[in-house]
Structure formats: C-alpha cells, structure tokens
Enzyme design. Structure first.
Site, short mmCIF file in Angstrom:
data_model
loop_
_atom_site.label_atom_id
_atom_site.label_comp_id
_atom_site.label_asym_id
_atom_site.label_seq_id
_atom_site.Cartn_x
_atom_site.Cartn_y
_atom_site.Cartn_z
N CYS A 31 0.83 -1.21 0.00
CA CYS A 31 0.00 0.00 0.00
C CYS A 31 0.87 1.27 0.00
O CYS A 31 1.49 1.59 1.01
CB CYS A 31 -0.92 -0.04 1.23
N CYS A 34 -0.05 3.94 2.58
CA CYS A 34 0.34 3.48 3.92
C CYS A 34 1.80 3.82 4.20
O CYS A 34 2.15 4.27 5.29
CB CYS A 34 0.15 1.96 4.03
#
Length: 106
Positions: A31, A34
C-alpha cells in the site's frame, strides 16, 4: 518511543487492555499511501508518547482483527479508548492533519 507492531495474537493485551488510548494503523506492505504516512505516524508517536500509543497492524499478516472491525480500505486509522473503537480516519493525509485529528479525538 515509536510505533509498535501489533498482531491478532496480542491485539487484546496491547490495544483493548491498554490504560491509554491506542491508535491502530491498519496497513499493508503493498500500500503506497500506507508507506507515505508511516514517517508521520512515527513522529506523532514520539511527540504524543505520553498521551497515546500508536500501533501498526499488517492486514496481510493478521486478518482476524481487521475483519472484526470491517477494514475494507487502507490506510485506516482507528482510535481505541478503554477497549472501544471511538474514532477512525481513512486514507493518507499530511502529518499536520493526522496530528490535529488525533489530538481532537484524545
């Protein structure tokens, strides 16, 4: 003090049984957003260490807790107080926004 990794196995003791609020960052290695917010969360963790614990849960390694709390998109930050999920923030944001949101919820 910096962010702490948390798993399904230690979620109860680390998050739900904590005597201070815990912000759980649900994330995954793949991600991009993230990874973008990780340094900001590290800094916030150090700056607010006396007020809140910041924990990170890899949703690819631990699946029970994310499923229980309905995590469908990441990054998702969920603030727990006294064993209850009391606030959540979805998506990446600049450190200033993350910190002001967190401080307003503490």
């Amino acid at each position: 003090m910096s962010t702490k990794a948390v798993t399904d196995a230690d979620f109860q003791s680390t998050v739900l049984d904590s005597d201070k609020p815990v912000l759980v960052d649900f994330w995954a290695e793949w991600c991009g957003p993230c990874k973008m917010i990780a340094p900001a969360l590290e800094e916030i963790s150090e700056e607010l260490a006396d007020k809140v614990t910041i924990a990170k849960m890899d949703i690819m390694e631990s699946t029970e807790v994310p499923q229980k709390y309905g995590v469908q998109s990441i990054p998702l930050m969920v603030l727990f107080k006294n064993g209850e999920a009391v606030a959540q923030k979805l998506g990446a944001a600049p450190k200033s926004q993350l910190q002001s949101w967190l401080e307003s919820e503490l």
